[in-house]
Design an enzyme around this catalytic site. Structure first.
Site, PDB file in Angstrom:
ATOM      1  N   LYS A  35       0.836  -1.198   0.000  1.00  0.00           N
ATOM      2  CA  LYS A  35       0.000   0.000   0.000  1.00  0.00           C
ATOM      3  C   LYS A  35       0.873   1.252   0.000  1.00  0.00           C
ATOM      4  CE  LYS A  35      -0.534   0.130   5.043  1.00  0.00           C
ATOM      5  NZ  LYS A  35      -1.498   0.219   6.161  1.00  0.00           N
ATOM      6  N   ARG A 131     -10.679   0.915  15.123  1.00  0.00           N
ATOM      7  CA  ARG A 131     -10.793   1.649  13.866  1.00  0.00           C
ATOM      8  C   ARG A 131     -11.834   0.930  13.011  1.00  0.00           C
ATOM      9  NH1 ARG A 131      -4.698   2.433  11.689  1.00  0.00           N
ATOM     10  NH2 ARG A 131      -5.125   0.248  11.232  1.00  0.00           N
ATOM     11  N   TYR A 256      17.317  29.923   7.490  1.00  0.00           N
ATOM     12  CA  TYR A 256      16.193  30.730   7.958  1.00  0.00           C
ATOM     13  C   TYR A 256      16.196  30.849   9.475  1.00  0.00           C
ATOM     14  CZ  TYR A 256      14.171  30.542   3.272  1.00  0.00           C
ATOM     15  OH  TYR A 256      13.956  30.679   1.925  1.00  0.00           O
ATOM     16  N   MET A 304      13.184  24.578   1.217  1.00  0.00           N
ATOM     17  CA  MET A 304      12.394  23.843   0.235  1.00  0.00           C
ATOM     18  C   MET A 304      13.266  22.959  -0.665  1.00  0.00           C
ATOM     19  SD  MET A 304       9.715  25.172  -2.681  1.00  0.00           S
ATOM     20  CE  MET A 304       8.417  25.562  -1.499  1.00  0.00           C
TER      21      MET A 304
END
Length: 366
Positions: A35, A131, A256, A304
């Site tokens: 998955k 669940r 940063y 990023m």
């Protein structure tokens, strides 16, 4: 020149980890869980690497199953969450899939359907995870209804999911296991209970089927490693290079907000990898990396497209030096994705599934 960030996928390591799961439970069959695009490793490539070993694969939803079928994977596939609407049963039937049944509406939809061939069912029981699944006291009646419809329902398994199999002292695990064993005995039903931690650490939970997941990809899900989990091999190596070097005076900041400040004269390597590639922005100063196979650490906030590492103690490091964010370096040194995850206050599952397509996968069969 291409950007140097690559997610190297070692398919021989994947096969090794699957064989470890299989050998830990020689009386069980091991369904390989693929998955979430094989936990970020590429489901089709991983399925092809395992199709001569695994008797079945498992995915979360029908879209994942159809992607495997369209790639030519003929191995049985079980939908771990079953169908999401009744109309999906036509696709289940057409693609010869197996399904979990965990709720009343799924049960009614299945029993109202007339398939070309009986559909194998894995009846999900809520033994304490709370669940998905039928309550244990409901499960006997549901099992009886399924068994009474042989023209619709094929081979059946009982399944559940452990909440604490990874824990060092899993008392709740034992409660769940006893509930499922008692139910299986009353129904004379085969069990599928063992996830990765139970496969690795709890042979008493091994059933007719086990379903190893994250362990296939080399991540140790146990709170305390054991001999078996120490035998896992990393499948993904997230690899890049230094693209710039900066010399800093004591007290100068990096990145940063200037979170990291040089405590001494320092050399900083700028690495082509950032949160835009899926590397976790929450990585703290000190999060380990390998530069030319030697351990060092992140210095400053992840950006990023880039992150910065302290290479002061690696004087030979330069532009083009190999940087391993997790996995196996060229010299054989391994940095566990689990160790990196702890520094990011997360788990390996998040890191592995979070690597974005911007980091191309490169497959290696050894």
């Amino acid at each position: 020149m291409a950007r140097p960030l690559i997610a190297d996928i070692d398919l021989e390591a994947l096969r090794h980890n699957y064989c470890l799961a299989r050998d830990l439970a020689p009386d069980s069959q091991a369904v390989a869980v693929l998955k979430a695009d094989a936990y970020g490793h590429g489901a089709v490539a991983c399925a092809r690497a395992l199709e001569d070993l695994a008797p079945a694969f498992a995915v979360a939803c029908i879209e994942e199953a159809i992607a495997l079928r369209e790639a030519g994977i003929a191995t049985p596939i079980v939908l771990l969450e079953g169908i999401f609407e009744a109309g999906e049963l036509e696709l289940v039937d057409a693609h010869d899939l197996w399904i979990a049944v965990h709720s009343d509406w799924q049960l009614e939809a299945l029993l109202a359907y007339r398939p070309q061939r009986p559909i194998p069912v894995w009846l999900k029981v809520d033994s304490g995870m709370h669940r998905l699944g039928f309550a244990p006291e409901q499960a006997e009646a549901v099992w009886a209804r399924l068994a009474a419809a042989p023209e619709v329902v094929g081979e059946m398994q009982l399944m559940s999911h452990f909440a604490t199999a990874d824990a060092a002292h899993p008392a709740y695990f034992e409660t769940q296991l006893l509930r499922m064993r008692a139910l299986a005995e009353r129904l004379d039903a085969p069990l599928c209970l063992a996830n990765s931690p139970a496969t690795l650490a709890h042979p008493e939970a091994h059933g007719a089927w086990n379903r190893p997941g994250v362990m296939l990809y080399g991540s140790d899900p146990l709170e305390v490693a054991n001999e078996a989990s120490r035998g896992l091999q990393p499948v993904m190596t997230l690899r890049s290079e230094i693209i710039a070097v900066r010399d800093l005076a004591p007290g100068e900041p990096v990145g940063y907000a200037g979170r990291w400040k040089a405590p001494r004269p320092a050399r900083i390597g700028v690495v082509a990898c950032g949160y835009g590639d899926g590397y976790d922005r929450h990585a703290v100063d000190g999060t380990p990396v390998l530069v030319d196979g030697r351990r060092t650490a992140i210095a400053g906030k992840v950006s990023m497209d880039m992150l910065t590492v302290d290479i002061t103690e690696i004087p030979e490091a330069e532009i083009g030096s190999e940087v391993v964010l997790w996995g196996r370096a060229a010299n054989g040194t391994v940095l566990s994705v689990d160790e990196v995850a702890r520094h990011c206050d997360t788990i390996s599952y998040t890191l592995l599934t979070g690597v974005l397509p911007r980091a191309p996968r490169r497959y290696n069969r050894g």
